[in-house]
Scaffold this active site. Structure first.
Site, PDB file in Angstrom:
ATOM      1  N   TYR A  82      -2.405  -0.574  10.144  1.00  0.00           N
ATOM      2  CA  TYR A  82      -2.437  -0.885   8.706  1.00  0.00           C
ATOM      3  C   TYR A  82      -1.127  -0.441   8.047  1.00  0.00           C
ATOM      4  O   TYR A  82      -0.474  -1.210   7.337  1.00  0.00           O
ATOM      5  CB  TYR A  82      -3.648  -0.191   8.074  1.00  0.00           C
ATOM      6  CG  TYR A  82      -3.812  -0.457   6.601  1.00  0.00           C
ATOM      7  CD1 TYR A  82      -4.333  -1.662   6.151  1.00  0.00           C
ATOM      8  CD2 TYR A  82      -3.445   0.494   5.646  1.00  0.00           C
ATOM      9  CE1 TYR A  82      -4.489  -1.916   4.791  1.00  0.00           C
ATOM     10  CE2 TYR A  82      -3.602   0.254   4.291  1.00  0.00           C
ATOM     11  CZ  TYR A  82      -4.123  -0.956   3.873  1.00  0.00           C
ATOM     12  OH  TYR A  82      -4.271  -1.203   2.529  1.00  0.00           O
TER      13      TYR A  82
ATOM     14  N   SER B   6       0.839  -1.207   0.000  1.00  0.00           N
ATOM     15  CA  SER B   6       0.000   0.000   0.000  1.00  0.00           C
ATOM     16  C   SER B   6       0.867   1.247   0.000  1.00  0.00           C
ATOM     17  O   SER B   6       1.999   1.241   0.507  1.00  0.00           O
ATOM     18  CB  SER B   6      -0.882   0.029   1.253  1.00  0.00           C
ATOM     19  OG  SER B   6      -1.559   1.265   1.345  1.00  0.00           O
TER      20      SER B   6
HETATM   21  P1  NAI Z   1     -11.440  -5.833  -0.608  1.00  0.00           P
HETATM   22  O1  NAI Z   1     -11.969  -5.749   0.785  1.00  0.00           O
HETATM   23  O2  NAI Z   1     -12.382  -5.783  -1.732  1.00  0.00           O
HETATM   24  O3  NAI Z   1     -10.508  -7.110  -0.790  1.00  0.00           O
HETATM   25  C1  NAI Z   1      -9.842  -7.785   0.226  1.00  0.00           C
HETATM   26  C2  NAI Z   1     -10.221  -9.246   0.139  1.00  0.00           C
HETATM   27  O4  NAI Z   1      -9.445  -9.983   1.082  1.00  0.00           O
HETATM   28  C3  NAI Z   1     -11.705  -9.481   0.477  1.00  0.00           C
HETATM   29  O5  NAI Z   1     -12.311 -10.242  -0.538  1.00  0.00           O
HETATM   30  C4  NAI Z   1     -11.638 -10.238   1.791  1.00  0.00           C
HETATM   31  O6  NAI Z   1     -12.707 -11.162   1.957  1.00  0.00           O
HETATM   32  C5  NAI Z   1     -10.292 -10.953   1.671  1.00  0.00           C
HETATM   33  N1  NAI Z   1      -9.781 -11.360   2.975  1.00  0.00           N
HETATM   34  C6  NAI Z   1      -9.690 -10.606   4.083  1.00  0.00           C
HETATM   35  N2  NAI Z   1      -9.222 -11.344   5.099  1.00  0.00           N
HETATM   36  C7  NAI Z   1      -9.001 -12.592   4.620  1.00  0.00           C
HETATM   37  C8  NAI Z   1      -8.542 -13.800   5.192  1.00  0.00           C
HETATM   38  N3  NAI Z   1      -8.184 -13.884   6.478  1.00  0.00           N
HETATM   39  N4  NAI Z   1      -8.440 -14.898   4.404  1.00  0.00           N
HETATM   40  C9  NAI Z   1      -8.784 -14.833   3.100  1.00  0.00           C
HETATM   41  N5  NAI Z   1      -9.237 -13.712   2.503  1.00  0.00           N
HETATM   42  C10 NAI Z   1      -9.354 -12.613   3.262  1.00  0.00           C
HETATM   43  O7  NAI Z   1     -10.403  -4.623  -0.713  1.00  0.00           O
HETATM   44  P2  NAI Z   1      -9.330  -4.241  -1.822  1.00  0.00           P
HETATM   45  O8  NAI Z   1      -9.251  -2.789  -1.801  1.00  0.00           O
HETATM   46  O9  NAI Z   1      -9.564  -4.947  -3.081  1.00  0.00           O
HETATM   47  O10 NAI Z   1      -7.985  -4.801  -1.136  1.00  0.00           O
HETATM   48  C11 NAI Z   1      -7.087  -5.687  -1.761  1.00  0.00           C
HETATM   49  C12 NAI Z   1      -5.694  -5.392  -1.244  1.00  0.00           C
HETATM   50  O11 NAI Z   1      -5.305  -4.093  -1.678  1.00  0.00           O
HETATM   51  C13 NAI Z   1      -5.583  -5.398   0.272  1.00  0.00           C
HETATM   52  O12 NAI Z   1      -4.375  -6.019   0.657  1.00  0.00           O
HETATM   53  C14 NAI Z   1      -5.544  -3.914   0.608  1.00  0.00           C
HETATM   54  O13 NAI Z   1      -4.882  -3.651   1.824  1.00  0.00           O
HETATM   55  C15 NAI Z   1      -4.778  -3.367  -0.588  1.00  0.00           C
HETATM   56  N6  NAI Z   1      -4.937  -1.945  -0.810  1.00  0.00           N
HETATM   57  C16 NAI Z   1      -6.148  -1.412  -1.196  1.00  0.00           C
HETATM   58  C17 NAI Z   1      -6.258  -0.053  -1.397  1.00  0.00           C
HETATM   59  C18 NAI Z   1      -7.523   0.582  -1.834  1.00  0.00           C
HETATM   60  O14 NAI Z   1      -7.581   1.821  -1.902  1.00  0.00           O
HETATM   61  N7  NAI Z   1      -8.569  -0.154  -2.156  1.00  0.00           N
HETATM   62  C19 NAI Z   1      -5.119   0.857  -1.194  1.00  0.00           C
HETATM   63  C20 NAI Z   1      -3.904   0.202  -0.809  1.00  0.00           C
HETATM   64  C21 NAI Z   1      -3.831  -1.149  -0.631  1.00  0.00           C
END
Ligand code: NAI
Length: 255
Positions: free
Chosen positions: A160, A147
């Protein structure tokens, strides 16, 4: 373009947002994609999206909690028994939270570290061994989703930010360890992208305006724009890149 023909890929947290888009892109480009995550219904939505996006796309669902070593071992056994090889691993699953340091519960600290950091270690350790056995003919690669917050501590998200800074550092250590096997390891650091993770925050107009004001390109990114860079880092096009972090932040750090 078919950059992943004959490749097997695992994407964690593939049920939504950036993980879902990355899985779709990998499948469209020929990879057999294992969608790993906790919630079956969300994984099924991604599988449906993949089926609709391309006639020949192949995906499979595997329910996994990436914080559980037992689950990760079961995922590894599944991939090994079904395909016997693995070329691409996207460590994408992640969670966020909001708190000042002095008000932060230790259990919430642990939840964030375990999901965002320990999971990257567990999944890389077990699936990394399978990637080593697979060999380097298909330019194997691991991409960890870090991130912008790993580069710049964010107010109210100290747990985070710390976890993501550690992911960037862990990526470099893993890259050095796996380089002799021809496995590349890089991280991608998204800025602010519209996904379920950020949906609540973006409902607040003042918050959204502040994000836009702080972003040089003056807009929030999309999960597709982040997935494009993840898929590039996983592809043969990035064959000489390892131990790097790709910042995809719309110019946040230059404002
Ligand atoms: P999201 O919430 O749509 O995706 C995260 C996914 O990880 C979800 O589907 C969730 O069910 C899954 N997850 C969470 N804990 C889990 C576990 N213990 N076991 C298996 N799956 C699990 O959010 P997004 O934004 O798509 O996030 C994806 C990655 O991108 C994350 O690592 C997030 O930190 C990173 N990120 C996102 C940003 C944003 O602005 N959306 C910015 C910077 C980083």
């Amino acid at each position: 373009m078919q950059r992943f023909t004959d490749c097997v890929a695992v994407v964690t947290g593939a049920g939504s947002g950036i993980g879902a888009q990355t899985a779709v892109r990998l499948a469209q480009e020929g990879a057999k994609v294992i969608l790993a995550g906790r919630t079956l219904s969300k994984l099924q939505s991604t599988a449906d999206l993949i089926n609709r996006s391309s006639e020949n796309a192949v995906s499979e669902i595997f329910q996994t909690d990436v914080t559980s070593e037992e689950d990760v071992q079961e995922l590894t056994t599944f991939v090994n028994q079904k395909y016997g090889k693995l070329h691409v691993l996207i460590n994408n699953a992640g969670v966020s939270g909001k708190s000042r340091i002095l008000e932060l519960n230790a259990s919430e600290w642990d939840r964030i570290q375990e999901t965002n950091l320990k999971s990257v270690f567990l999944v890389s350790k077990h699936l990394g061994k399978l990637m080593m056995e697979t060999g380097s003919d298909h330019y194997p690669a691991i991409v960890n989703v870090a991130s912008l917050s790993g580069h710049k501590a964010g107010a109210m998200i100290p747990h985070y930010s710390s976890s993501k800074a550690a992911v960037i550092n862990f990526t470099k250590a893993l890259a050095a360890e796996l380089a002799p096997y021809g496995i590349r390891v890089n991280s991608v650091s998204p800025g602010f992208a519209e996904t379920p993770l950020t949906a609540d925050g973006l409902k607040n107009k003042r918050f959204e305006e502040a994000i836009i004001k702080n972003t040089a390109l003056r807009r929030v990114g999309s999960s597709e724009e982040i997935a494009n860079v993840i898929v590039f880092a996983a592809s043969k096009e990035a064959s000489y890149m390892t131990g790097s972090d790709l910042l995809v932040d719309g110019g946040w750090l230059i404002t």
